[in-house]
Scaffold this active site. Sequence first.
Site, PDB file in Angstrom:
ATOM      1  N   TYR A  22       0.644  -1.241   0.175  1.00  0.00           N
ATOM      2  CA  TYR A  22      -0.096  -0.023   0.119  1.00  0.00           C
ATOM      3  C   TYR A  22       0.870   1.436  -0.009  1.00  0.00           C
ATOM      4  O   TYR A  22       0.191   2.170  -0.111  1.00  0.00           O
ATOM      5  CB  TYR A  22      -1.066   0.006   1.270  1.00  0.00           C
ATOM      6  CG  TYR A  22      -1.975  -1.092   1.068  1.00  0.00           C
ATOM      7  CD1 TYR A  22      -3.068  -1.025   0.342  1.00  0.00           C
ATOM      8  CD2 TYR A  22      -1.758  -2.363   2.016  1.00  0.00           C
ATOM      9  CE1 TYR A  22      -3.894  -1.897   0.274  1.00  0.00           C
ATOM     10  CE2 TYR A  22      -2.668  -3.324   1.913  1.00  0.00           C
ATOM     11  CZ  TYR A  22      -3.715  -3.375   0.965  1.00  0.00           C
ATOM     12  OH  TYR A  22      -4.597  -4.354   1.235  1.00  0.00           O
ATOM     13  N   HIS A  97      -7.883   0.934  -7.065  1.00  0.00           N
ATOM     14  CA  HIS A  97      -7.190   0.058  -6.037  1.00  0.00           C
ATOM     15  C   HIS A  97      -5.671   0.381  -6.057  1.00  0.00           C
ATOM     16  O   HIS A  97      -4.983   0.613  -7.168  1.00  0.00           O
ATOM     17  CB  HIS A  97      -7.196  -1.378  -6.319  1.00  0.00           C
ATOM     18  CG  HIS A  97      -8.652  -1.928  -6.208  1.00  0.00           C
ATOM     19  ND1 HIS A  97      -9.557  -2.165  -5.029  1.00  0.00           N
ATOM     20  CD2 HIS A  97      -9.772  -1.995  -7.349  1.00  0.00           C
ATOM     21  CE1 HIS A  97     -10.756  -2.383  -5.403  1.00  0.00           C
ATOM     22  NE2 HIS A  97     -10.801  -2.340  -6.796  1.00  0.00           N
TER      23      HIS A  97
END
Length: 144
Positions: A22, A97
């Site tokens: 991330y 995403h």
Amino acid sequence: MKVLVVNGPNLNMLGKRDKNIYGNFSHEDLVKMIEDWGRKNGVEVEVFQSNHEGKILDRLHRLDFDGLVINPGAFTHYSYAIRDALEIVKVPKVEVHISNIHRREEFRRRSVTAEVCDGQISGLGVYGYLLALEYIKKKLEELT
């Protein structure tokens, strides 16, 4: 022109999650980046984050925006309620995403929500949000 950016469950924990997946951005950093983009481009942006499916549905149901960027988080893979709400929302919309969901665990590779969006951006980190915003801005300009 108003664009709503919706972030689903656990995205408030950016910066604390696996940085290899991330990145280093916190959710606050992401919000600032999106708001800065909005100011520079003359677009009103609202960033909404919730870990609760019903709150996301309630926000989408307000229908007070011209474009939508959504990162449904884990709801991507199984929330037919969010999918149905997205189908109701008749504005340009992009699913985003941060990680490449197609290179992750098998259960993360299927999106039930992407098929009711204009497109999906996956795996480009937080910059995927900026690409989605650019698309929506251009699409809305074409429609006016």
